[in-house]
Each structure stands twice: as C-alpha cells, then as structure tokens.
Design an enzyme around this catalytic site. Structure first.
Site, PDB file in Angstrom:
ATOM      1  N   LYS A  34       0.841  -1.208   0.000  1.00 39.42           N
ATOM      2  CA  LYS A  34       0.000   0.000   0.000  1.00 39.42           C
ATOM      3  C   LYS A  34       0.878   1.260   0.000  1.00 39.42           C
ATOM      4  CE  LYS A  34       0.052  -0.314   4.973  1.00 39.42           C
ATOM      5  NZ  LYS A  34      -0.680  -0.538   6.215  1.00 39.42           N
ATOM      6  N   TYR A 271      16.947  30.532   6.858  1.00 37.34           N
ATOM      7  CA  TYR A 271      15.742  31.254   7.290  1.00 37.34           C
ATOM      8  C   TYR A 271      15.695  31.410   8.802  1.00 37.34           C
ATOM      9  CZ  TYR A 271      13.732  30.865   2.604  1.00 37.34           C
ATOM     10  OH  TYR A 271      13.501  30.972   1.264  1.00 37.34           O
TER      11      TYR A 271
HETATM   12  C1  PLP Z   1       0.149  -1.613   6.684  1.00 35.26           C
HETATM   13  C2  PLP Z   1      -0.450  -2.876   7.133  1.00 35.26           C
HETATM   14  C3  PLP Z   1       0.363  -3.987   7.415  1.00 35.26           C
HETATM   15  C4  PLP Z   1       1.859  -3.933   7.393  1.00 35.26           C
HETATM   16  O1  PLP Z   1       2.342  -3.244   8.515  1.00 35.26           O
HETATM   17  P1  PLP Z   1       3.903  -3.185   8.838  1.00 35.26           P
HETATM   18  O2  PLP Z   1       3.991  -2.718  10.227  1.00 35.26           O
HETATM   19  O3  PLP Z   1       4.493  -2.233   7.865  1.00 35.26           O
HETATM   20  O4  PLP Z   1       4.421  -4.566   8.633  1.00 35.26           O
HETATM   21  C5  PLP Z   1      -0.264  -5.164   7.730  1.00 35.26           C
HETATM   22  N1  PLP Z   1      -1.615  -5.252   7.798  1.00 35.26           N
HETATM   23  C6  PLP Z   1      -2.415  -4.211   7.535  1.00 35.26           C
HETATM   24  C7  PLP Z   1      -3.880  -4.380   7.618  1.00 35.26           C
HETATM   25  C8  PLP Z   1      -1.867  -2.990   7.206  1.00 35.26           C
HETATM   26  O5  PLP Z   1      -2.670  -1.955   6.944  1.00 35.26           O
END
Ligand code: PLP
Length: 374
Positions: A34, A271
């Site tokens: 994702k 800045y």
């Molecule tokens: C993002 C996500 C993961 C992976 O999480 P990590 O901590 O990056 O391994 C697993 N399950 C779901 C439902 C997620 O949204």
C-alpha cells in the site's frame, strides 16, 4: 551531479523476503505494498515480489487496479475493503479479495448480490447480466486496536450473513495488533486470546493477524497468513534497527553538495537565522529539501553522511536545499555525494533524531525525487 535520488535495491528486497520466510516458514505471505509500496514505487515492487509472495495487500482500489493491469493474476486484498458501491462492483468484476469491517459494507454486498441474482433469474441470455465471480472476504475483527473491525460478539452474525451471500466464495478472519512492538506490555497476549476465541467456532477458515512486529516477535500468532510491510524494506517497525537480524536496507536516499562555502564564527545560517556558528567553519549546501520530502522539522544536528563521515544539519531545512556543517578542515567539494539514509546511516536512527517514524520518512518522498532501481 545527482539531485535527490532514491536508489532501490531489488536484491535487498528479495533477500528480505527470503529472510521473512525463515521467520514464518509455514505461512503464506501477503506483501503489503500500500501507499505506493511504502513510497518505493508500487509497480516496481509488485514486479520484484510477484513470484516470491502469495498475494499483495493495498489500502486503495486504484492501487489494486494498477497492479492487476500489469497482468498480475494473483491475490490482491483491499485491506480496508471497498468504500462505496462503485468500488464494490469493480472489486467483484476484478475478483479482488476484500476486507469487510462494518455493517455498511455487509449490507452493500448483500444488496448487490440480491440484484445480481434477480438479474440472473431474468435470464442470462435474454439480458446481458453482469458477470461477477464470488470473491474471498476477510472479516475484520476488532481485537483491541479499536480502529476498524467488528466486535467479537458480532462475528457470528457477520459470518452467517457472509456465508449466505452468493457473492462470497470464502471467508477468512483478519485482525491487527496495536502494540506488537512492545513485547512486555501484555496487550498483545490479550489480542491473541480475543482473536482465537472469536475464530474458534470456524476452525477450517484461514486467519491473519501479524504484520512486521507480529512476524518478528509473536510466532504463536502467525496462523495461515502473515502480512509484512516495513520489514520487507529492511526497516524496523520501531527505532531499534533490524540489520542484526539479517535484514538489508532497500533504499538509499542521496543527493549532492551544490556549494561548499567558508563561514565565519558568529554568523547565522538560513531562514530565521536559526543557527549561528560558534567557530569558523565550512558549510555544505545540499540539493535536498522539504520539496523532496525531507522533513522541514529535522532539528540541528540531524546526521547525514558525507564522504563516509557523519556531519550535522545546521539551520532550517528549506524547500530545495539544506545546509550541513562540514568542519573547518574538510576537503569535501561540490558534486560530492551526500547520503540521508541507507546501509551506512540507518533510517531508524535518522527517524529517531527527527522525532518521526521511519514509515513516515519513506512514504513522504515527493515525485521530485528520482527513483533508480538496481
Ligand atoms: C500496513 C499494514 C500492514 C503492514 O504493517 P507493517 O507494520 O508495515 O508490517 C499489515 N496489515 C495491515 C492491515 C496494514 O494496513
């Protein structure tokens, strides 16, 4: 001279997957790609991983569509499910797996199933009935994260209604840990107990609860599917690096010195004049700023790597540049490489210094950064 560039090692990514398999040897792997594969490029990641994992997980339908459009025919799970009717119809026609986490999703699924049946009864050949295939549904159970999911006492009701739905091919159970990176807090044991008692009446159905921390620290909670995310990239789910466990950092973020300047004691930099040098020194100006996704709130002293040594960021990070104190005797020159994180400067240490999590650093890089896949 290269401006902000992220180099992605496909070899390291593949290596990390093989290593994850030694942590969860009996399990199937749903690679969580994702958020543009954690900022590293959705399709390159999917391409590298396709033959190594058992499916992909994404949080937005668009990403599932993009992966499938490359010709990938394996499992793709929408981890938050479909957001509306239109998304559900796409999910059905593309045969994605979906999470169902709430009553609204269940009702929509039942409604579409009913319409589909009526349409079929009118006669497939007379009218052009839509061609849907029953899909795999992952019922999300809230075991203590209290973000998404049905309450444990609702599982039986959801299960029966999903089972009765002609658009549901199979039902699996999924949940998520909220404190799996804190081995001694006692909360994960509670979540495991709730998950097990909620799913115990359905012993033939597949289950999944472990993301990265679960894979590393909660072997008893691997069940049939594990869902690695951050550890695929060789990055720890917390601040303690995991290279000692054999993981390899996948991304190196680098840029170049675009100026090296002498700087007098007592003079401010950048800045707001936020930093004033207490000695004569040489400053390096680097082509990296918050316009590339490097955090503007990185404090003075945040480490970067120049010619093999750690030097501190000084003054405020601006949109296109930041400044480092190279030291009076430095020999660094315009064009030299500057590394922000990679195998010799771990992102976990940088993240801790800045006060963010590594997840945030990698997912926030902007399209201005050049990505190179090696
Ligand atoms: C993002 C996500 C993961 C992976 O999480 P990590 O901590 O990056 O391994 C697993 N399950 C779901 C439902 C997620 O949204």
């Amino acid at each position: 001279m290269k401006p902000a560039t992220a180099t992605i090692s496909q070899e390291a990514l593949r290596h990390n997957i093989e290593l994850i398999k030694t942590f969860a040897p009996q399990q199937k792997l749903l690679a969580m790609i994702k958020a543009n594969a954690y900022g590293q490029g959705l399709l390159p990641a999917a391409g590298t991983l396709a033959d190594l994992v058992d499916g992909f997980g994404v949080a937005r339908l668009r990403e599932a569509l993009e992966i499938q459009e490359t010709g990938y025919t394996g499992k793709i799970l929408l981890v938050e499910g479909f957001f509306d009717r239109e998304e559900l119809l796409k999910t059905l026609s593309r045969r994605f797996d979906t999470v169902v986490h709430c009553l609204e999703q269940l009702e929509l699924l039942e409604q579409v199933a009913q319409e589909w049946q009526q349409e079929q009864q009118k006669g497939f050949w007379k009218r052009k009935a839509k061609i849907y295939f029953p899909i795999n549904v992952w019922l999300k159970i809230d075991t203590g994260m209290h973000r998404l999911g049905v309450h444990p006492e609702q599982v039986e009701m959801f299960y029966q209604r999903l089972k009765a739905c002609p658009l549901v091919a199979s039902i699996s159970f999924v949940s998520h840990f909220s404190r799996a990176d804190e081995p001694d807090c006692g909360y994960t044991e509670k979540q495991i107990a709730i998950f097990e008692s909620a799913t115990e009446p359905y012993p033939t159905h597949e289950r999944s609860i472990s993301a990265s921390s679960g894979i590393l620290y909660w072997k008893q909670a691997h069940y049939e599917w594990v869902r690695p995310g951050i550890i695929m990239h060789g990055i720890s789910p917390h601040y303690t690096p995991i290279i000692d466990l054999g993981f390899k950092p996948v991304m190196t973020l680098a840029s170049s010195l675009i100026a090296v300047r002498t700087h007098k004691a007592g003079e401010p930099v950048g800045y707001g004049g936020a930093w004033v040098s207490d000695k004569d020194t040489k400053l390096g100006v680097v082509a990296m700023g918050y316009g590339d996704g490097y955090p503007r709130n990185a404090p003075e002293g945040t480490p970067v790597l120049v010619n093999g040594r750690i030097v501190p960021i000084v003054g405020r990070v601006s949109m296109d540049m930041l400044t480092v104190d190279l030291g009076a005797d430095s020999q660094d020159k315009v064009g030299d490489e500057v590394i922000f994180w990679g195998k010799d400067l771990l992102i976990e240490d940088v993240a801790q210094h800045i006060g963010v999590i590594s997840y945030e650093l990698i997912t926030k890089l902007t399209p201005r950064v050049i990505f190179e896949y090696k």
